[in-house]
Structures are given as structure tokens and as C-alpha cells.
Design a protein around this motif. Sequence first.
Motif, PDB file in Angstrom:
ATOM      1  N   UNK B  15      83.001 -70.232 -15.385  1.00 50.63           N
ATOM      2  CA  UNK B  15      82.677 -71.541 -15.953  1.00 50.63           C
ATOM      3  C   UNK B  15      81.162 -71.647 -16.005  1.00 50.63           C
ATOM      4  N   UNK B  17      77.457 -71.327 -15.550  1.00 53.62           N
ATOM      5  CA  UNK B  17      76.723 -70.828 -14.403  1.00 53.62           C
ATOM      6  C   UNK B  17      77.035 -71.634 -13.146  1.00 53.62           C
ATOM      7  N   UNK B  18      78.281 -72.102 -13.124  1.00 55.12           N
ATOM      8  CA  UNK B  18      78.710 -72.812 -11.921  1.00 55.12           C
ATOM      9  C   UNK B  18      78.649 -71.852 -10.746  1.00 55.12           C
ATOM     10  N   UNK B  19      78.388 -72.377  -9.551  1.00 54.08           N
ATOM     11  CA  UNK B  19      78.048 -71.506  -8.410  1.00 54.08           C
ATOM     12  C   UNK B  19      79.113 -70.462  -8.123  1.00 54.08           C
ATOM     13  N   UNK B  21      81.381 -69.230  -9.997  1.00 54.54           N
ATOM     14  CA  UNK B  21      81.453 -68.285 -11.116  1.00 54.54           C
ATOM     15  C   UNK B  21      80.313 -67.269 -11.026  1.00 54.54           C
TER      16      UNK B  21
END
Lengths: 832, 95
Positions: B15, B17-19, B21
Motif C-alpha cells: 500500500x 509507502x505505508x510503513x 509495506x
Amino acid sequence: MAPDAGPGQAGSSTELADLARTLRETEARILAVAAGEVDAVLDDTGEPHLLPAARASLIATAATGRVVSDILDALPVNIAMLDTDGRIVAVNAGWRRFATDGGPGIEVPIAGVNDLDISLAAIGADEESGRRAALGIRAVLDGSLPRFELEYPLHSPTRERWFRLVATPVITHAGTGAAVMHLDITEEVLAERARAESAAMYRALFEDNPQPTWVHDPASLRFLAVNDAAVRAYGYSVDEFLAMSIADISPAEEVPRLLESIAADPDGLEAAGVWRHRRRTGEVFEVEIFAASMTFAGHRARIVLAMDVSHQVAAATAMQEKTQALEAAVADLAASEQRYQALVERAGDAVLVADGTGRYLEANPAAGELLGVPVDAILGRSLADFVERVDEVGDGSAAWQAFLAAGEMRGTVRLRRPGGAVRVAEFRATAHILPGRHLSILRDVTEQRALEEQLRQAQRLESVGQLTGGVAHDFNNLLTVIMGNAELLVDTLGDRPDARDLARMTLGAAERGAELTKALLAFSRRQALEPRPVEVNRLIAGMDGLLRRSIGEHVEVEFIRAAGLWPALVDPAQLEGAILNLALNARDAMPDGGRLTIETANASLDSDYAEHEVDLVPGQYVLVAVSDTGTGIAPEHLTRVFDPFFTTKPRGRGTGLGLSMVYGFAKQSGGHVKIYSELGSGTTVRMYLPRAATVHEEAPAPVPHPVAGGGETVLLVEDDALVRRFAEETLTSLGYRVIGASNGPAALSVLANRPDIDLLFTDVVMPGGMSGRQLAEAALELRPGLRVLYTSGYTENAIIHHGRLDPGLRLLSKPYKRADLARALRDVLGSG
Amino acid sequence: MNDDPGVIRLRLFIAGSAPNSARALMNVRALRERLGRAPVELEVVDVFADPQRALGAGVVVTPMLVVASGSSSRSVVGTLDDVPLVLATLGLEPG
């Protein structure tokens, strides 16, 4: 979400609250299921829904991203983010400034362009750098390089620029991208370039300087750095240099000046003069020093450049020496010229310089004197104009050419002066002393030649005298016998007048012979002289009658007496004879009459005069000059007139002994004779007689004893048997008892045995090793008081000293007549 | 993509640059390193950018790694921190 559920609908807040709770619980459930490791949930349409934590994180991240973006923009670095394919996805402000920095017309892509393409066509970069940049970035993008760096020029049209490109991977969800950063390193590059240039300059100026150059500490004088040229010039290695100080390469005397020079401490490179330095070999050489102050390794130092100027100094010294030598030579030349002039001017010899034809160009005062003309009158003339007879120098031109060819010539010439006087000169000529110049030196030897001629003459007369003396001696012995016997015959032939006349003729001839031998002895200076002080004027006056009778009426006689004339120390009888001889010669020179002058004078002959005369001692003389006005004597005869038997008179008119006797008498008396004569004018003979200190009372002329005999006993010593026999007979006839002996020893033996002997009558010259004089001395030893009478054909030094008899001696000259002998014996024995 | 049966195909759904991910992406890269020279294809799919592919693959949460080897397919949800567990789950061993 329900379509009808909108925020604007009232009354639905409870439902919204429920929904929110449900959402929260759902999310919590999802997180729980996924153990918190999920970010989003997809609904059935595929729509992703971020879970709250992820959403918060992204919001925070976005905020951070802006900060980071601001930071990146603030960095003086141009940054572009590339995606996996190399496309630019983001740039910072620096990158965007590429556009403006690049100047007008340069566009720098910002986004959406592939940076690899950019790099390949990088603005301002060379093709190689662009290619390498592209390759490097691609290697980072495909993960084969973790980092790529490249420094490369990227010049803008307005200025030189260099950049360091750094590419690092940036991993995103979309894959590996890259951050491409450009740092402007222009200043670094320029600084580095300046450093490199500076280093190169340093090498060129210092290390590679062809002149020895060093840096030293001004306080300790220690070397801090030296270049190769110094190593070569001084012979020390760099390490050795660095352990030394300038004092080690300076002679000690240079050090104080060195310290003084450093104190001046100029900032710029200034000449510090010429110094003497020493090489490792010990050789000292000159260097010109240029020095300046500088900072070396943070300390104050001196940089010095030393130029070897030894050869320049040597050249300068040599030049100076050359100049000095030249000046000295010029001075020498001038001095030499002066010396030459002075020498030539003052030379006693005639110095003449002639041109190629023999014409004189230069002549010194001595030349004028020699030739009897002013120096000016010599110039332009040649030797032929001055010689007595031209044939003496041959045909002028031929002789001159021969001389030029030979280069040197010497000889004697007779020169005639304008007045007619002839001078004899020796010449020595050297050709080509200078180009076209020929030197002649003439020396006047007239007087010298005359003197030499006199000497030759005197020597000839001396040798003739020796000869004639010897002949006369033997002759006298013969004459003694002849004369004695003839006399005896005359006495005993009284009864035979014819025979007696013959005896008389014999006696007369013998007497003439005796006269001749006497003259010969006089000439040979072997007559017995009894010199005493004589008043010459009185003596001549006494001769007046004799002279007038002898020379006849047709000759006038004049006697010029000098007043106060000194007495002369001579044998008066011999002086009379000499004057008479000269008067007779004068008479013979004046067959047609004339005048005879006898003149006396005092004459002081100084050494100058004596120098020109042979055998003459300077001093005071009494001059007796006898002159006539007769025919004179030819020059060629003049040198021989003193020779015995030389005569110009007709045969039978003269013996040729007159002048010889005068000469012998004067010389034996310690005087001198000069003759002057000119053909047709007359002749003068000058006799110089030694001056006597005092005049003794003229002793009365002894009264001759009558011829008388005696009864005494006589010891007769005579080596000549004939003479001895004659003498014995004569003595016996006179009444004496006679004992004969032929030599000295025999006579002594007789004397020892015969005490009755009263008188010793001895010849002076005898063979057998004992002379008459020695015999007499021995006899007187044996018999003191014994009377002695000598006899001699001539006198010798045995009894005649300096021309006079020793006092107390009695001499009877041979030949003697019976009467002479009788008188002499009685004289010695005493009348009683 | 390549249908070669010998090739391990990894597909990671994230998703943005969600952490989690981002973490999963990092781990899957490390995983790929560990697999050495085994022929691995990695595809990263951002569900925000390409939601239809996630729907097609049956993905409901992110991050989720789908391993397709031959005809079989398995998937792991989460940050993939426990690499050995992931390998074991996926039936993969370091080669």
C-alpha cells in the motif's frame, strides 16, 4: 459507504458514531488478525483502505517529506531522483538551478526525462565523461554498484565548472531507483590545479633551477632545502647539505660579511654581491648571490640563488691583467724609447742609422764629433762621403748591397775630416735592425791605434836591444884584446915605424869598434850610467862651443832656456852625448842651412798624457827639445827612427845609432823621447828627463891619475881566456903580480891560500853559477878590506840598479885600453 | 511475466509507502538475496496504483507476498520479518 449517508444529514450522528466504532473495531480486528503487520484492507471492489496506523504514518511521512524536500532544496548539491529506468522523478532546487547556472539557451531537464540520456549528452561534459556517467548510473540502478562517483568537467559557456557525480541506489516500492547528486567541485579543482601549478612552479624555480639554490635558516645558517644544481656544484648530497650550514661552504673570512648581509634581510630577491664558496673538494670559487626572505614550513627563511661566476671573475681578472700588462708595455716602450734616445745621444760611439741605399737618416752627436761635421750635415749622406779613400769601402753601392745581404759587417775605416785630419774608426754594421733601417756604429780608435803602434815599436826596440846588447858584450871582449894588443904593439914597435903605423891603424879601428859597441849598449840600455842631479841649462851652455864647431857655420844655433828649470837626474856625460847626437842629426837634415833650436822647459806630464804614451810614468820632467828646420822625416819612416842602424842618410854618412842611443839613454834614465816631424818643415825631438830632487854641489872633476903601475898582487878573474891572457900581460907589464882564475870558485880558493892578494879584478858576467858581484861579496867575507874592481862588456842588474851604479862600486867598462886599466887600478888601490 | 515453470515468481502487494509495506518490500529484497542465484522474479504491486490486479489476485490486505511456483501458489501476509518462517511457509529453502 451508503450513498444516502452524508455529513449534512441531521439525526444520523448516532449512526455515524456507530459506524465509526464499527470501523475502529474492524480495523482493530484486522490488525489483530494480521498481527499489526498490515497497512491496508481491500474491499470487494479492490479499493484499498488504509488502516489508521498506516494512514498516520503516511501523514507524518508526508510532513517529513516536505521538510526533507526543503532541506534538499537548501543543499548546494544538485539532486535528481531516478526511477528504475533512469527517468527523473524528482529534483531539488539545485538541480533546477542547473538551468539558470548553465546560462541562456541551456535547458536542463527536470522531470520525466531519462537521466541516462541526459548524461550521455551532458551539457558541457565531454563525450567520454558523459558515457561513463551513464554507465555508472545504470550500474547503480541495476544493483551492480552500491555507489558510483565521477568527477568530471561540466563547463557552462560562461565559466569552467567541475562536478562530482554521486549516484546511490534509492529503493522504493516501485523498485530500485537512484539518487544522482552533483556537487560543484569547481573551487576544489581550481585549488588543486593551483596547487599543482604551484608545485610545478616550485619544481621549475627551485628543484630544476640550473643555478645552485637553497633555503636556509637565517639564524643558524642551516640548510633547509637544496636543489640538484647545488648538489652538483658543491659536491655534497642533499642529506649532507641538510646537516650543514652556510659557514661550512664559506671560507672563514667570509662569515662575518655573511652575517652582516643577512641582517639586511631584503624581502625581494636581491643581489647580495660576489662571495667565495668552497666545494667539497676544497676548491674555492666565486659565486654571485641573490637572496630573498621567504616563509618555509611556517618559519622565516632565506632563499638563495648562487651563480658560479668564477670564470667571469677569472676573465675579468685576466682582462685586467692584460690591460695592465699592455699599459706596462706601453710605458716600457716609452721608457725604452727614452733610454734608447739617451743612450744614443750620450754614446761615445758614433751611432748611425741608414736607409736602404746607405743614406744616413739618424746620427748621434758622437757621429758628428767623429766625422768633424754637424749632425745635420751627416743626414742624407753615406759613408763614402767621409772616408779618406773611397776605394777603401769599395764601390759604394756594391759594398752596401753585400752588407745588406750578409746582414753584418765589421772592419776599420780611415775617415777624413773636413780639415784634412784623418781618424781611424772601427765600424760594426748590422742590417735590418728595423724594416729598411740599418745600423752602423763607429768607434774612434785613432789614439788607441797610435798607442798600439807605439807599444809595438817599443817592444821591437826592446827585443832589438836584447840582441844588440848580447852582441856588444861578446864584441867588447874581442875589442879589449885587439885594442890592448894594438896598443902594446904601438908601444913596443918604436923602432919599426912602418909596423907601428899598422899597429896604430889597428888600434884606431878597434877604438871605432868600441864606440859602436858603446852606442849599441846605450841603445840597449845596458851602459853604465852614473846619474846625478844636473843643471841642464848649464850643461848645454857648456856645450856651446862644441856644438857650433860640430854643426858648422851654415846652421844657426838658438838656445832657449827656461827660467827656474828643475834639475834633471841623469848621467851628464851621456846627456851631452845625446844632445850632440841630436844636433848632428839636425845638421844632417839641413844641408842647405837652417836653424837649430835647443829648448828647455819644465814639464808636468799628467796621467792623461801618460795614457797616450807607452812606458811613461806621470810626473815631473825636464824637457830638452832639439828642433831643426830641415827636410823632415816621412811618416812611414817616423816609426822606425829609433831602430838601431836605421838611417835615411847616404851610405857611410851615419851609423844609424844616434837616435837609438838617445832613446836608450832617455829610457834607461827613466825618461822618455818623442819625435815630431813633417816632411819639408823639420823635426823636433823632445827628451823628457826625470826631475831630480836637489842639486848636489858639483863635484870637482876627478884629476885623472897618471898612467902608473904598482907592485901589488892582483887576483884576475876572467872567463874569456883571450881577455884573461891580455889582462895578465897588461898587468904584468905594469909591474903587478898577477894570479889568474877563470871563475868565481877558483878565485875564492886562490884567495884562501894567498893572503898577499891586494885587489880582486873580476868580470861581472861569468859562467859557473857565480857572478862577479857574488864573488866579490864572498871575497870580502873572507878578506875584509880587500879592494875590488869590476869590469864588464856591459852592465847587468848585478851591479846596476835602476840605471845607476851602486855607490862604492868601481867598474871598468870593456873594452879598455892599457892606460884605462892602469888608472882604474891606481884609483882603487890608492895612489900610495 | 515469465511462465517458465522453473522460475519462482514473487509478487508483493503493498500500500504505497505505508510503513509495513515498506518493511515488507525491504524484507522481500533481502529474501531474494538469500535465494542466491535461484531464478526469481519479483513483482511489486502498489494497490493504490493498480487495485484491479490486487482484486484479481484475491488480495485483501497489504502487504501480502504471493509466491507462484509452477501451478501452485501460496501467500504470506505481513512485514515478512521472520525470513526463515516465510521461507518455510512458502516451501522455499535457500539455494
